[in-house]
Design a protein around this motif. Structure first.
Motif, PDB file in Angstrom:
ATOM      1  N   GLY A 107       7.052 -14.617  10.804  1.00 44.99           N
ATOM      2  CA  GLY A 107       8.075 -13.581  10.811  1.00 44.99           C
ATOM      3  C   GLY A 107       7.410 -12.218  10.793  1.00 44.99           C
ATOM      4  O   GLY A 107       6.245 -12.070  11.182  1.00 44.99           O
ATOM      5  N   MET A 108       8.118 -11.199  10.305  1.00 44.03           N
ATOM      6  CA  MET A 108       7.561  -9.869  10.189  1.00 44.03           C
ATOM      7  C   MET A 108       6.845  -9.759   8.847  1.00 44.03           C
ATOM      8  O   MET A 108       7.410 -10.051   7.795  1.00 44.03           O
ATOM      9  N   VAL A 109       5.572  -9.357   8.886  1.00 42.67           N
ATOM     10  CA  VAL A 109       4.759  -9.270   7.681  1.00 42.67           C
ATOM     11  C   VAL A 109       4.469  -7.802   7.391  1.00 42.67           C
ATOM     12  O   VAL A 109       3.829  -7.108   8.176  1.00 42.67           O
ATOM     13  N   LEU A 110       4.939  -7.350   6.248  1.00 38.26           N
ATOM     14  CA  LEU A 110       4.728  -5.980   5.800  1.00 38.26           C
ATOM     15  C   LEU A 110       3.637  -5.997   4.742  1.00 38.26           C
ATOM     16  O   LEU A 110       3.759  -6.660   3.713  1.00 38.26           O
ATOM     17  N   THR A 111       2.541  -5.287   4.995  1.00 37.46           N
ATOM     18  CA  THR A 111       1.405  -5.273   4.074  1.00 37.46           C
ATOM     19  C   THR A 111       1.420  -4.006   3.229  1.00 37.46           C
ATOM     20  O   THR A 111       1.427  -2.895   3.755  1.00 37.46           O
ATOM     21  N   LEU A 112       1.443  -4.204   1.906  1.00 35.19           N
ATOM     22  CA  LEU A 112       1.370  -3.097   0.968  1.00 35.19           C
ATOM     23  C   LEU A 112      -0.025  -3.079   0.371  1.00 35.19           C
ATOM     24  O   LEU A 112      -0.447  -4.052  -0.259  1.00 35.19           O
ATOM     25  N   GLY A 113      -0.746  -1.992   0.563  1.00 31.08           N
ATOM     26  CA  GLY A 113      -2.121  -1.912   0.087  1.00 31.08           C
ATOM     27  C   GLY A 113      -2.225  -1.833  -1.420  1.00 31.08           C
ATOM     28  O   GLY A 113      -1.226  -1.849  -2.150  1.00 31.08           O
ATOM     29  N   ASP A 114      -3.450  -1.705  -1.914  1.00 31.31           N
ATOM     30  CA  ASP A 114      -3.667  -1.707  -3.356  1.00 31.31           C
ATOM     31  C   ASP A 114      -3.220  -0.409  -4.028  1.00 31.31           C
ATOM     32  O   ASP A 114      -3.378  -0.235  -5.239  1.00 31.31           O
ATOM     33  N   VAL A 115      -2.652   0.545  -3.242  1.00 33.51           N
ATOM     34  CA  VAL A 115      -2.123   1.772  -3.836  1.00 33.51           C
ATOM     35  C   VAL A 115      -0.944   1.482  -4.761  1.00 33.51           C
ATOM     36  O   VAL A 115      -0.553   2.337  -5.556  1.00 33.51           O
ATOM     37  N   LEU A 116      -0.360   0.288  -4.664  1.00 30.02           N
ATOM     38  CA  LEU A 116       0.762  -0.056  -5.529  1.00 30.02           C
ATOM     39  C   LEU A 116       0.335  -0.246  -6.980  1.00 30.02           C
ATOM     40  O   LEU A 116       1.143  -0.098  -7.895  1.00 30.02           O
ATOM     41  N   PHE A 117      -0.929  -0.598  -7.202  1.00 27.01           N
ATOM     42  CA  PHE A 117      -1.390  -0.954  -8.541  1.00 27.01           C
ATOM     43  C   PHE A 117      -2.710  -0.256  -8.852  1.00 27.01           C
ATOM     44  O   PHE A 117      -3.523   0.027  -7.961  1.00 27.01           O
ATOM     45  N   ASP A 118      -2.922  -0.007 -10.137  1.00 25.35           N
ATOM     46  CA  ASP A 118      -4.241   0.440 -10.583  1.00 25.35           C
ATOM     47  C   ASP A 118      -5.173  -0.767 -10.596  1.00 25.35           C
ATOM     48  O   ASP A 118      -4.730  -1.915 -10.572  1.00 25.35           O
ATOM     49  N   ILE A 119      -6.484  -0.516 -10.647  1.00 25.02           N
ATOM     50  CA  ILE A 119      -7.469  -1.602 -10.614  1.00 25.02           C
ATOM     51  C   ILE A 119      -7.249  -2.540 -11.795  1.00 25.02           C
ATOM     52  O   ILE A 119      -7.095  -2.105 -12.946  1.00 25.02           O
ATOM     53  N   ASN A 120      -7.186  -3.830 -11.485  1.00 21.01           N
ATOM     54  CA  ASN A 120      -7.022  -4.907 -12.470  1.00 21.01           C
ATOM     55  C   ASN A 120      -5.705  -4.820 -13.244  1.00 21.01           C
ATOM     56  O   ASN A 120      -5.569  -5.390 -14.325  1.00 21.01           O
ATOM     57  N   GLU A 121      -4.715  -4.130 -12.672  1.00 24.26           N
ATOM     58  CA  GLU A 121      -3.422  -4.013 -13.318  1.00 24.26           C
ATOM     59  C   GLU A 121      -2.343  -4.659 -12.444  1.00 24.26           C
ATOM     60  O   GLU A 121      -2.463  -4.699 -11.220  1.00 24.26           O
ATOM     61  N   ALA A 122      -1.290  -5.156 -13.103  1.00 23.16           N
ATOM     62  CA  ALA A 122      -0.166  -5.748 -12.373  1.00 23.16           C
ATOM     63  C   ALA A 122       1.103  -4.922 -12.543  1.00 23.16           C
ATOM     64  O   ALA A 122       2.175  -5.336 -12.103  1.00 23.16           O
ATOM     65  N   THR A 123       0.975  -3.747 -13.151  1.00 19.99           N
ATOM     66  CA  THR A 123       2.117  -2.848 -13.306  1.00 19.99           C
ATOM     67  C   THR A 123       2.149  -1.884 -12.134  1.00 19.99           C
ATOM     68  O   THR A 123       1.119  -1.276 -11.804  1.00 19.99           O
ATOM     69  N   LEU A 124       3.282  -1.736 -11.509  1.00 14.40           N
ATOM     70  CA  LEU A 124       3.397  -0.867 -10.349  1.00 14.40           C
ATOM     71  C   LEU A 124       3.083   0.579 -10.726  1.00 14.40           C
ATOM     72  O   LEU A 124       3.547   1.088 -11.746  1.00 14.40           O
ATOM     73  N   ALA A 125       2.289   1.230  -9.886  1.00 15.18           N
ATOM     74  CA  ALA A 125       1.959   2.633 -10.083  1.00 15.18           C
ATOM     75  C   ALA A 125       3.185   3.493  -9.786  1.00 15.18           C
ATOM     76  O   ALA A 125       4.066   3.095  -9.007  1.00 15.18           O
ATOM     77  N   PRO A 126       3.270   4.690 -10.361  1.00 16.81           N
ATOM     78  CA  PRO A 126       4.429   5.560 -10.124  1.00 16.81           C
ATOM     79  C   PRO A 126       4.681   5.842  -8.651  1.00 16.81           C
ATOM     80  O   PRO A 126       5.817   5.929  -8.210  1.00 16.81           O
ATOM     81  N   GLY A 127       3.629   5.967  -7.861  1.00 16.56           N
ATOM     82  CA  GLY A 127       3.800   6.279  -6.444  1.00 16.56           C
ATOM     83  C   GLY A 127       4.344   5.140  -5.614  1.00 16.56           C
ATOM     84  O   GLY A 127       4.645   5.322  -4.435  1.00 16.56           O
ATOM     85  N   ALA A 128       4.479   3.949  -6.217  1.00 13.88           N
ATOM     86  CA  ALA A 128       4.951   2.789  -5.449  1.00 13.88           C
ATOM     87  C   ALA A 128       6.460   2.781  -5.265  1.00 13.88           C
ATOM     88  O   ALA A 128       6.982   2.086  -4.390  1.00 13.88           O
ATOM     89  N   SER A 129       7.180   3.553  -6.076  1.00 11.85           N
ATOM     90  CA  SER A 129       8.645   3.474  -6.068  1.00 11.85           C
ATOM     91  C   SER A 129       9.244   3.854  -4.725  1.00 11.85           C
ATOM     92  O   SER A 129      10.264   3.302  -4.305  1.00 11.85           O
ATOM     93  N   ARG A 130       8.609   4.810  -4.010  1.00 13.68           N
ATOM     94  CA  ARG A 130       9.158   5.242  -2.723  1.00 13.68           C
ATOM     95  C   ARG A 130       9.154   4.100  -1.710  1.00 13.68           C
ATOM     96  O   ARG A 130      10.153   3.846  -1.038  1.00 13.68           O
ATOM     97  N   ASN A 131       8.017   3.413  -1.611  1.00  9.63           N
ATOM     98  CA  ASN A 131       7.924   2.314  -0.647  1.00  9.63           C
ATOM     99  C   ASN A 131       8.803   1.134  -1.052  1.00  9.63           C
ATOM    100  O   ASN A 131       9.454   0.508  -0.207  1.00  9.63           O
ATOM    101  N   ILE A 132       8.844   0.821  -2.340  1.00  9.71           N
ATOM    102  CA  ILE A 132       9.710  -0.259  -2.813  1.00  9.71           C
ATOM    103  C   ILE A 132      11.168   0.078  -2.523  1.00  9.71           C
ATOM    104  O   ILE A 132      11.968  -0.782  -2.135  1.00  9.71           O
TER     105      ILE A 132
END
Length: 273
Positions: free
Chosen positions: A151-176
Motif C-alpha cells: 500500500g502507501m508507506v509513509l516514513t516518519l524519521g527519527d525527528v519524532l523522538f529523542d535518542i533512546n526515547e519512546a515519547t513523542l517530541a513536541p515537534g511531532a504533533s504537526r505531522n501526527i
C-alpha cells in the motif's frame, strides 16, 4: 381564568411556531424526487410489473434510495435530480418489460436505453471516485509516501523522538495531526504502524524501543480522534534496515516509524518534516 376567546389566538400562534420549526429542519422539497417516488410506488403496486420486471423495479428502488438519502443530507440538488431521473427511467423500463406483447423494435429500443442507463450509473460512480481522489490529494498535500505492494508507506524519521526515547517530541504533533486529519476524513482507511531502530545497542532493547515508538504514534492518533480499531502496531527493532548501520547517516535512516495505508487508491505526496 383564561377565556376560550383569548386562548384560541395563543394556540394558533403556538401551532404556527411549531410548524415553522419543523419546516426549517427538513430539506426543501425536490419536485423531481417526489415525482420519482410516486412513479415507483405506482409501479410497485402493479401486479404485472412486479411479476414480469422485478429486477428493473429493484434497480428503480435502489436509485430512489440514493436520491432520497442525498436529499435528506441536503447534498447537491443536481445529484438528487440525477438519481431521481434514473428512478423514473427504471420504472418506465419495468413497465415496458411487463408488456409481454411488445414488438421487437420496442424491445430493442428498451435494451438500448438500459445500456445507456447503465453507462449513466457508471459515470456517476466514476465521478464520485474522482471527487474522493481529489479530496484525498487536497487533504494529504502536506504528506509524502511511497507506493509499495503493501500500500502507501509513509516514513516518519527519527525527528519524532529523542535518542533512546519512546515519547513523542513536541515537534511531532504537526505531522501526527496531518495524518489524523486524513484518517478522520477517510474513515475506511486502516493503518499499520511499524517501528524500526538502528543496530546500536542490545537486540532486545531495540525491539522493545521500536514497539514502544510505534505504540506512541498510535496513541497520539487515537487522542486526535482516530478509532483504535483502525490502527495496528508492530516493532521490528533493527531487523529491517533501509541503509547501512556503518555510518551515522545510515543509522539515522534506519531509526524510523512507518505508517502503511493498505490498498490506498491515491499516492500521498509532499510530506514536510
Amino acid at each position: 381564568m383564561i377565556s376560550n376567546r383569548n386562548l384560541r389566538p395563543a394556540l394558533s400562534a403556538s401551532l404556527i411556531s411549531i410548524a415553522l420549526v419543523a419546516c426549517s429542519s427538513a430539506p426543501k422539497q425536490n419536485d423531481r424526487l417526489e415525482q420519482a417516488r410516486q412513479a415507483y410506488e405506482q409501479a410497485a403496486e402493479d401486479v404485472t410489473v412486479v411479476k414480469h420486471a422485478p429486477e428493473e423495479l429493484d434497480l428503480a428502488r435502489d436509485a430512489l434510495n440514493v436520491a432520497d438519502t442525498r436529499w435528506r443530507k441536503d447534498e447537491d440538488s443536481s445529484s438528487v435530480e440525477h438519481y431521481s431521473y434514473l428512478t423514473t427511467q427504471r420504472v418506465r423500463i419495468a413497465q415496458l418489460i411487463a408488456k409481454s406483447n411488445e414488438t421487437d423494435r420496442e424491445l430493442e429500443d428498451m435494451a438500448l436505453e438500459r445500456r445507456s442507463l447503465t453507462l449513466d450509473l457508471r459515470e456517476a460512480e466514476l465521478l464520485k471516485a474522482r471527487q474522493e481522489a481529489s479530496e484525498l490529494q487536497r487533504q494529504m498535500a502536506a504528506l509524502q509516501a511511497e507506493k509499495t505492494e503493501r500500500g502507501m508507506v509513509l516514513t516518519l524519521g527519527d525527528v519524532l523522538f529523542d535518542i533512546n526515547e519512546a515519547t513523542l517530541a513536541p515537534g511531532a504533533s504537526r505531522n501526527i495531526g496531518k495524518i489524523a486529519s486524513f484518517m478522520r476524513e477517510f474513515p475506511d482507511r486502516q493503518a499499520v504502524i511499524e517501528g524500526h531502530t538502528d543496530s546500536m545497542g542490545d537486540d532486545d532493547y531495540n525491539l522493545d524501543l521500536s514497539r514502544s515508538r510505534a505504540f506512541a504514534v498510535r496513541q497520539a492518533l487515537i487522542e486526535q480522534g482516530v478509532s483504535a480499531s483502525r490502527i495496528t502496531t508492530q516493532g521490528f527493532g533493527e531487523a529491517l534496515p533501509v541503509a547501512s548501520n556503518a555510518t551515522a547517516a545510515g543509522r539515522q535512516e534506519n531509526r524510523r516509524v512507518e505508517i502503511i495505508f493498505p490498498d490506498a487508491p491515491t499516492q500521498i505526496s509532499e510530506f514536510e518534516e
